[in-house]
Design a protein around this motif. Structure first.
Motif, short mmCIF file in Angstrom:
data_model
loop_
_atom_site.label_atom_id
_atom_site.label_comp_id
_atom_site.label_asym_id
_atom_site.label_seq_id
_atom_site.Cartn_x
_atom_site.Cartn_y
_atom_site.Cartn_z
N ILE A 128 99.37 120.15 73.16
CA ILE A 128 99.67 119.89 71.76
C ILE A 128 100.98 120.58 71.41
CG2 ILE A 128 98.90 120.14 69.37
CD1 ILE A 128 96.02 120.37 70.42
N LYS A 129 101.90 119.82 70.87
CA LYS A 129 103.16 120.37 70.36
C LYS A 129 103.16 120.21 68.85
CE LYS A 129 106.10 119.39 74.38
NZ LYS A 129 107.35 118.70 74.82
N ALA A 130 103.63 121.22 68.14
CA ALA A 130 103.58 121.16 66.68
C ALA A 130 104.76 121.89 66.06
CB ALA A 130 102.27 121.78 66.18
N VAL A 131 105.04 121.55 64.81
CA VAL A 131 106.03 122.31 64.06
C VAL A 131 105.43 123.67 63.72
CG1 VAL A 131 107.08 120.24 63.07
CG2 VAL A 131 105.26 121.40 61.82
N PRO A 132 106.24 124.68 63.45
CA PRO A 132 105.70 125.99 63.08
C PRO A 132 104.81 125.91 61.84
CG PRO A 132 108.02 126.18 63.64
CD PRO A 132 107.71 124.71 63.59
N GLU A 133 103.75 126.67 61.85
CA GLU A 133 102.84 126.66 60.70
C GLU A 133 103.56 127.20 59.46
OE1 GLU A 133 98.89 126.91 60.71
OE2 GLU A 133 98.72 125.91 62.64
N GLY A 134 103.33 126.53 58.35
CA GLY A 134 104.02 126.86 57.11
C GLY A 134 105.27 126.03 56.88
N SER A 135 105.69 125.28 57.90
CA SER A 135 106.89 124.45 57.76
C SER A 135 106.72 123.44 56.63
CB SER A 135 107.18 123.70 59.05
OG SER A 135 107.44 124.58 60.11
N VAL A 136 107.78 123.25 55.87
CA VAL A 136 107.78 122.27 54.78
C VAL A 136 108.62 121.09 55.25
CG1 VAL A 136 108.31 121.86 52.36
CG2 VAL A 136 107.54 124.12 53.11
N LEU A 177 91.14 117.06 65.23
CA LEU A 177 92.51 117.47 64.91
C LEU A 177 92.96 116.92 63.56
CD1 LEU A 177 94.30 117.16 68.36
CD2 LEU A 177 93.71 119.27 67.15
N VAL A 178 92.53 115.71 63.23
CA VAL A 178 92.97 115.12 61.96
C VAL A 178 92.35 115.85 60.77
CG1 VAL A 178 92.86 113.01 60.54
CG2 VAL A 178 93.55 112.88 62.91
N GLN A 179 91.32 116.65 60.99
CA GLN A 179 90.79 117.44 59.90
C GLN A 179 91.78 118.48 59.39
OE1 GLN A 179 86.95 118.80 61.40
NE2 GLN A 179 85.95 116.98 60.59
N VAL A 227 103.30 120.79 53.48
CA VAL A 227 103.23 122.10 54.14
C VAL A 227 102.30 121.97 55.33
CG1 VAL A 227 102.64 124.53 53.88
CG2 VAL A 227 103.56 123.27 51.92
N PHE A 228 102.82 122.21 56.53
CA PHE A 228 101.98 122.09 57.72
C PHE A 228 101.24 123.41 57.94
CE2 PHE A 228 101.24 122.32 62.35
CZ PHE A 228 100.42 121.20 62.46
N TYR A 229 99.91 123.33 57.85
CA TYR A 229 99.09 124.55 57.98
C TYR A 229 97.68 124.18 58.44
CZ TYR A 229 96.14 128.50 56.72
OH TYR A 229 95.22 129.51 56.77
N GLY A 230 97.11 124.99 59.33
CA GLY A 230 95.70 124.87 59.68
C GLY A 230 95.40 124.46 61.11
N LEU A 231 96.40 123.99 61.85
CA LEU A 231 96.15 123.58 63.24
C LEU A 231 95.72 124.78 64.09
CD1 LEU A 231 96.26 121.36 65.41
CD2 LEU A 231 98.65 122.02 65.82
N GLN A 232 96.30 125.93 63.84
CA GLN A 232 95.97 127.13 64.62
C GLN A 232 94.49 127.49 64.47
OE1 GLN A 232 98.98 130.23 64.91
NE2 GLN A 232 97.49 131.70 64.16
N TYR A 233 93.96 127.30 63.29
CA TYR A 233 92.52 127.52 63.05
C TYR A 233 91.69 126.59 63.93
CZ TYR A 233 88.02 127.16 60.62
OH TYR A 233 86.69 127.11 60.32
N ILE A 234 92.04 125.31 63.93
CA ILE A 234 91.25 124.32 64.67
C ILE A 234 91.30 124.57 66.17
CG2 ILE A 234 91.09 121.86 65.25
CD1 ILE A 234 92.04 121.27 62.39
N THR A 235 92.50 124.80 66.71
CA THR A 235 92.61 125.00 68.16
C THR A 235 91.89 126.26 68.60
OG1 THR A 235 94.78 126.04 67.83
CG2 THR A 235 94.75 123.70 68.41
N ASN A 236 91.98 127.32 67.81
CA ASN A 236 91.32 128.56 68.17
C ASN A 236 89.81 128.46 68.07
OD1 ASN A 236 92.92 131.28 68.70
ND2 ASN A 236 94.20 129.99 67.40
#
Length: 524
Positions: free
Chosen positions: A115-123, A151-153, A57-66
């Motif tokens: 930074i390009k990423a998959v949508p948050e919550g994507s499985v 970012l790796v965090q 589950v991809f989640y948490g990048l938005q927290y880090i960037t903000n």
């Protein structure tokens, strides 16, 4: 959303060796492009890991960037602070003062990266690209991997959300098999992890990651993270109930455990109340105190305000089965449509000791074998949910795959002879969904020729957040829609980002044609 910490210094938020890397790239390098993935792991026959974690589950990048990357993050004061720290740290002048001053002067301290990423919550299945990072100014080629460290965090919220979702799949399977429905599934695994994590920030991030999949938590910090960095249509994304701890029982003295139980139950007549019942003898508490002394009081409670008996010691499976057996003799269960026993709706059990993904599986399987419905129980998990995890569990990795040197693009990779698992991807990457629903990462820039668009969307560019997701978006993307577990029809479109936080992204294209677009989901 202005939640950046003004005291945070991105110039000091990297591994020490990265301070020297601007001197190590080939001369005339003008771009560095890197990516993040959860690598596939070939099975090790010497290890018996019960859970394979085939998707993440991809989640948490938005927290880090903000919180750490957006806006003016480079100032004269921060450059001076870093210069002084690194002079002492290395006992030499290796700091790239010129490069940081360039960012300060040309970009007013905003970071020239995309930074390009998959949508948050994507499985997404393991082994696929999840986000990419590249420098947008030839002078700042070195910046791409400078921000790798922070970012790796994202490994942490990704891993918590993934582990939590795998437990949800187990609970869904057994709840469906033993009851025929999925009522209250989102409350079956409660976060008890606040005291068991390493910091307030860990608590907030980890608890929010669990709430991607569930709605029960005692880690209040997660609510604040969600509200600040994601937002949700609901006033609050996580819920709890009144509950006893050992001190509120033992403070009455050993001879007055019954009085403690009765007092606490009467204090909360209209909501569920959880009472830890093992301060002395859990089996006596169930049989004599709950089953005899206070039986009429418990029977007077409603299905919306049950007593929840909490054992908190002993072997988890054995304890749960014995508690259910004792309670079942005092509060006569009914048989549901699937032929499993269900206690009266005014009494339930929560197991909150020793619960991890493996013991959870053992308990629900044991309950099924003894003909107890999963309707009877909820679980609490602490350290195993939020802390007993490492970056290696999902093999989270950030690697350079493309550089431009002397004006020529070069696809680069690593391929260690001693570990084929660590072979990295080549070139510019894109993520696609095939007509059959499978995910594929295309390497070496080949995605530009694909009929279907890239699932990676720009979320950060030159210091600005250009696309965000609400927590409702995240939850929707992470829903369990495997027809083998849940009787649901998958949605037909990838959940769009929230538009209330950001303008539409001009370059964004729909990932798949309307007739084939689906939620990002697992088909395991």
């Amino acid at each position: 959303m202005e939640h950046r910490d003004p005291n945070f210094n991105i110039l000091l938020a990297t591994d020490s060796y990265k301070v020297t890397h601007y001197k190590q790239y080939p001369p005339n390098t003008s771009k560095v492009y890197s990516y993040f993935e959860c690598r596939e792991k070939r099975p090790d026959p010497t290890k018996n890991r019960k859970v394979k974690y085939e998707t993440t589950v991809f989640y948490g990048l938005q927290y880090i960037t903000n919180k750490y990357l957006k806006g003016k993050v480079v100032t004269p004061e921060k450059i001076q602070e870093a210069k002084e720290v690194y002079r002492e740290h290395f006992q030499d002048d290796v700091f790239n003062e010129k490069g940081w001053n360039y960012i300060l002067e040309k970009y007013d301290g905003h970071l020239p990266i995309e930074i390009k990423a998959v949508p948050e919550g994507s499985v997404i299945p393991r082994g696929n690209v999840l986000f990419t990072v590249e420098s947008t100014d030839p002078e700042c080629y070195w910046l791409t991997n400078w921000v790798e460290t922070i970012l790796v965090q994202v490994w942490y919220p990704v891993t918590v959300a993934t582990n939590s979702r795998e437990q949800k799949k187990i609970l869904a399977k057994y709840l469906l098999e033993t009851s025929g429905n999925l009522d209250k599934l989102e409350y079956k695994l409660h976060d008890f992890g606040y005291r068991g994590v390493s910091s307030q920030e860990t608590a907030g991030i980890g608890a929010s990651a669990h709430l991607v999949n569930f709605k029960g938590t005692d880690t209040v910090a997660g609510i604040g993270v969600i509200k600040k960095y994601y937002g949700t249509k609901d006033p609050v994304p996580g819920f709890s109930v009144p509950a006893a701890e050992h001190s509120t029982i033992t403070a009455w003295g050993k001879d007055h455990e019954r009085d403690a139980f009765e007092h606490i139950v009467r204090q909360f007549p209209n909501v569920p109340v959880s009472i830890v019942s093992d301060s002395y003898d859990i089996y006596n508490a169930c049989e004599k105190i709950w089953g005899e002394d206070l039986r009429s009081l418990i029977e007077s409670r409603s299905a919306d305000a049950p007593l929840v008996v909490r054992p908190d010691s002993g072997n988890p499976l054995d304890t749960v089965l014995k508690v259910l057996e004792i309670l079942g003799k005092k509060f006569i269960p009914t048989e549901n449509s699937k032929g499993y026993k269900v206690l009266p709706p005014y009494i339930r059990v929560i197991q909150g000791d020793g619960v991890d993904i493996n013991t959870l599986q053992e308990i629900v399987e044991g309950m099924k074998q003894h003909r107890w419905s999963i309707e009877n129980i909820a679980f609490g998990s602490g350290g195993a949910l939020l802390q007993k995890l490492t970056r290696d569990l999902l093999n989270c990795s950030f690697k350079c795959s493309y550089v431009v040197t002397n004006g020529l693009g070069v696809n680069v990779f690593k391929d260690p002879v001693a570990d084929p698992n660590k072979r990295s991807k080549k070139g510019r990457l894109s993520l696609h969904r095939t007509a059959s629903g499978d995910f594929v990462t295309l390497e070496e820039g080949k995605g530009d020729l694909e009929e279907y668009g890239d699932l990676l969307h720009t979320v950060f560019q030159n210091g600005k957040i250009v696309q965000t997701y609400t927590f409702d978006d995240v939850r929707d993307n992470a829903k369990i829609t495997d027809s083998g577990i849940l009787p649901m029809t998958p949605s037909l479109n990838l959940h769009p980002p929230s538009q209330k936080h950001c303008p539409p992204l001009e370059r964004r294209v729909d990932p798949l044609p309307t007739h084939t677009r689906k939620h990002v989901q697992t088909h395991t």
